[in-house]
Enzyme design. Structure first.
Site: not given
Length: 258
Positions: A12, A131
């Site tokens: 990330d 997701d």
């Protein structure tokens, strides 16, 4: 011989820095994505994924710089996602050196974006990131029992996750990055039911993400149909090495790249 199972660390990146702290020894700068990418390359990662979590607009230029610097020094395939909304975004990332670009929320708002991208850049460059989570109590029922979420898993997109993965394939994406939002961060293992359902619905490769806590968690994901396995925290904090994951997958009778 089957196709080798890929092991993919995910980083990330926020304004050019790695967010989820990283615990490598001897790194001059543990927050530098390029340093980490090099380390993972040396340790046998098959691919890398960068997720740009920068909220601000100016973060895009920073991310392109990170991708350029990484592509100069690391030769395993690099996928970049986060905030990809247009053909121009994809074009810039690919020119900077990304091999694949993953698209998430913007495709939910406008599914035809996926077909536009795969027509222009080729299916092999476009990854649909899904997701997914089990529909919570009181949520809108979905045929598969799984729904697509946005905003880091906090909002329902009111879409069936399995149907959405299938639609992605129909629209021309080359790969599904399947994130279990229920599993994310739990370290209890991948959501095998979710994986099996997506695997049965699509013929393109599926990357399993969300829930890995130890090396033993990876072979069941492969057995459930994952072509690649992705993890972040456990690799960054040295809880599990890439070699250990590959060893576990190989011991279970699946092929891995050396």
């Amino acid at each position: 011989m089957g196709v080798a199972i890929r092991v993919i660390p995910c980083l990330d990146v926020d304004n050019g820095r790695v967010v989820k702290g990283v615990n490598f020894e001897n790194l001059r700068d543990a927050g530098d994505p390029v340093e980490l990418a090099k380390r993972y390359d040396e340790e046998g990662a098959d691919e890398l994924t960068f997720l740009d979590v920068t909220a601000s607009k100016h973060g895009r230029g920073t991310m392109l710089d990170v991708v350029r610097r990484t592509a100069d020094q690391v030769f395993i395939p690099l996928t970049v996602g986060g905030g990809v909304r247009s053909e121009e975004d994809v074009d810039q990332l690919l020119r900077a050196g990304a091999d694949k670009v993953s698209v998430n929320t913007s495709a939910i708002a406008r599914p035809e974006l996926l077909s536009e991208l795969s027509k222009r850049f080729g299916a092999q460059c476009i990854v649909l990131s899904v997701d997914a989570r089990r529909v919570p109590e009181g949520g809108t029922p979905q045929p598969s029992g799984f729904e697509v979420t946005t905003h880091g898993g906090s909002k329902s997109a009111e879409l069936d996750a399995i149907e959405w993965a299938k639609r992605g394939e129909e629209l021309g994406v080359g790969e599904i990055l399947l994130n279990s939002m229920d599993g994310d961060g739990t370290k209890n293992g991948f959501d095998l039911e979710l994986l099996e359902k997506v695997r049965a619905a699509v013929s393109i490769p599926v990357i399993a993400s969300g829930g890995a806590g130890k090396a033993e968690h990876f072979p069941p994901a492969v057995a459930a149909g994952a072509n690649a396995v992705l993890a972040a925290t456990i690799f960054h904090f040295r809880e599990v090495t890439i070699a250990e994951v590959k060893g576990a997958i190989k011991d279970a009778g699946f092929e891995v790249r050396k």
